[in-house]
Scaffold this motif. Structure first.
Motif, PDB file in Angstrom:
ATOM      1  N   ASP A  57      20.181   0.547  38.709  1.00 43.91           N
ATOM      2  CA  ASP A  57      19.218   0.699  39.804  1.00 43.91           C
ATOM      3  C   ASP A  57      19.067   2.140  40.286  1.00 43.91           C
ATOM      4  OD1 ASP A  57      18.675  -2.057  39.919  1.00 43.91           O
ATOM      5  OD2 ASP A  57      20.412  -2.401  41.206  1.00 43.91           O
ATOM      6  N   TYR A  58      19.913   3.059  39.782  1.00 46.02           N
ATOM      7  CA  TYR A  58      19.925   4.414  40.341  1.00 46.02           C
ATOM      8  C   TYR A  58      20.019   5.516  39.275  1.00 46.02           C
ATOM      9  CZ  TYR A  58      20.920   1.887  44.652  1.00 46.02           C
ATOM     10  OH  TYR A  58      20.847   1.023  45.719  1.00 46.02           O
ATOM     11  N   ASP A 101      27.526  -4.135  38.352  1.00 51.71           N
ATOM     12  CA  ASP A 101      27.643  -4.028  39.803  1.00 51.71           C
ATOM     13  C   ASP A 101      28.873  -3.236  40.262  1.00 51.71           C
ATOM     14  OD1 ASP A 101      29.691  -5.844  39.348  1.00 51.71           O
ATOM     15  OD2 ASP A 101      28.750  -7.504  40.442  1.00 51.71           O
ATOM     16  N   ALA A 147      20.538  -4.270  35.019  1.00 51.34           N
ATOM     17  CA  ALA A 147      20.695  -4.758  36.386  1.00 51.34           C
ATOM     18  C   ALA A 147      21.055  -6.238  36.383  1.00 51.34           C
ATOM     19  CB  ALA A 147      19.414  -4.530  37.175  1.00 51.34           C
ATOM     20  N   MET A 200      24.715   9.378  42.596  1.00 49.86           N
ATOM     21  CA  MET A 200      23.752   8.400  43.097  1.00 49.86           C
ATOM     22  C   MET A 200      24.099   8.002  44.525  1.00 49.86           C
ATOM     23  SD  MET A 200      23.721   6.094  39.579  1.00 49.86           S
ATOM     24  CE  MET A 200      25.521   5.925  39.592  1.00 49.86           C
ATOM     25  N   VAL A 224      28.965   0.079  40.152  1.00 49.41           N
ATOM     26  CA  VAL A 224      28.266   1.083  40.968  1.00 49.41           C
ATOM     27  C   VAL A 224      26.751   0.909  40.870  1.00 49.41           C
ATOM     28  CG1 VAL A 224      30.125   2.789  40.916  1.00 49.41           C
ATOM     29  CG2 VAL A 224      28.372   2.841  39.132  1.00 49.41           C
ATOM     30  N   TYR A 225      26.286  -0.231  40.291  1.00 51.45           N
ATOM     31  CA  TYR A 225      24.860  -0.544  40.213  1.00 51.45           C
ATOM     32  C   TYR A 225      24.077   0.564  39.489  1.00 51.45           C
ATOM     33  CZ  TYR A 225      26.247  -4.034  43.635  1.00 51.45           C
ATOM     34  OH  TYR A 225      26.886  -5.082  44.279  1.00 51.45           O
ATOM     35  N   SER A 275      23.816   2.958  47.025  1.00 50.72           N
ATOM     36  CA  SER A 275      24.263   1.747  46.337  1.00 50.72           C
ATOM     37  C   SER A 275      25.111   0.870  47.261  1.00 50.72           C
ATOM     38  CB  SER A 275      25.073   2.148  45.110  1.00 50.72           C
ATOM     39  OG  SER A 275      26.008   1.168  44.769  1.00 50.72           O
ATOM     40  N   ASP A 331      27.855   7.348  44.327  1.00 48.64           N
ATOM     41  CA  ASP A 331      28.356   6.657  43.141  1.00 48.64           C
ATOM     42  C   ASP A 331      28.203   7.576  41.934  1.00 48.64           C
ATOM     43  OD1 ASP A 331      28.662   4.062  44.458  1.00 48.64           O
ATOM     44  OD2 ASP A 331      26.480   4.038  44.493  1.00 48.64           O
TER      45      ASP A 331
END
Length: 314
Positions: free
Chosen positions: A237-238, A231, A209, A126, A233-234, A129, A143
């Motif tokens: 969202d990816y 959070d 998330a 990913m 590597v979040y 991020s 990530d």
């Protein structure tokens, strides 16, 4: 149908699972517990037939890098880029589950030790991020997140995180591996699962998330779970791809199966749609391997249970 099966079927219906009344009650339970929400942060366990997660003590995950793929995907055996990845687009994955719907296995060795292997459910690589903001060149940084069961010698489940091409001093608490950085969540202890148990083993990862990433590992009669902050590597969202397989015990090693091994891999994913994911060849992300060969075609399915499945053997 006995009372236990009736109760389990009712519980599963509450989470939207359609199944046959003739299904084995343990199969039903493993699916149900994988969809049961965690009571909080930390490490948990559950035992058949209960659908209640109970808090257990956390352990320290091994500082063994489960390295990213460096290969081109052109190879005979599975891994180091030569694997299938289940990919969704344009949506993002919230939950993915890897299982071995068929498994004929006798013995396995890794690094010369019997039952030394990892089962990995790996995200796509990913980019973009905030976790890569401190990299030497954030645009080059990737990530990566892995949900892992590590058999011998550790017998633990945990989440491993990577910042690939970080190329500078790693963030506090992260370990350096060349130009990359990695770190782990806490771990939960799991009794050794001999390779002959592979058909019972299921690994689920989920991401929220602003909340937690959660690993759930189901054996024949027990389940184990670990949570950690999203959070890192979040992921939520990816997350658009999954690789799932049984491979070597870290460091780019190989899981060597005895002759006649036959495994069918299934990767299911929830992305808020009923669309069938794409099954992309030579798109695996782990650097570990096994000595099996991919055979036949990768099959995809949409509808109420979007998934991909494929076979490997030697």
């Amino acid at each position: 149908m006995n009372r236990l099966t009736e109760v389990l079927l009712s519980s599963v219906a509450l989470v939207g699972l359609a199944t046959s009344a003739q299904a084995d009650s343990r199969d039903i339970w493993r699916t149900a517990i994988s969809r049961t929400a965690m009571p909080g942060k930390g490490c948990f366990a559950a035992q058949y037939p209960s659908l209640t997660w109970k808090r257990v003590g956390c352990a320290v995950a091994p500082q063994v890098p489960l390295i990213p793929a460096t290969g081109t995907g052109e190879g005979a055996t599975v891994g180091n880029g030569h694997d299938y990845q289940s990919v969704v687009t344009p949506a993002f994955i919230s939950t993915a589950t890897g299982s071995f719907t068929k498994a004929k296995t006798k013995t396995e060795t890794g690094d010369g030790e019997s039952n030394a292997y990892t089962i990995q459910l790996n995200s796509n690589f990913m980019s973009g991020s905030p976790a890569c903001a401190g990299a030497e060149n954030p645009q080059n940084c990737l990530d990566w997140e892995q949900f892992v069961y590590f058999a011998q010698p550790y017998n633990e489940v945990f989440i491993q995180y990577w910042l690939i091409n970080y190329d500078t001093t790693c963030p506090s608490g992260w370990l350096s591996d060349g130009g990359d950085c990695y770190t782990n969540s806490n771990a939960a202890n799991v009794p050794l699962q001999a390779i002959t148990n592979l058909k019972y083993l299921t690994l689920t990862g989920s991401a929220v998330a602003g909340g937690d990433d959660t690993l759930k590992f189901m054996t024949e009669n027990n389940a184990y779970s670990v949570t950690n902050n999203d959070d890192m590597v979040y992921l939520a969202d990816y997350w658009q791809g999954n690789e799932f397989n049984v491979v070597g015990p870290g460091g780019g090693s190989e899981a060597d199966f005895s002759s006649g091994t036959k495994i069918t891999v299934n990767i299911a994913a929830t992305d808020g749609t009923t669309n069938a994911p794409k099954c992309v060849a030579n798109d695996g992300t782990t650097g570990e391997t096994n000595n099996l060969n991919l055979v036949g075609k990768c099959k995809t399915a949409g509808g109420s249970a979007p998934s991909v499945s494929f076979r490997e053997t030697n």
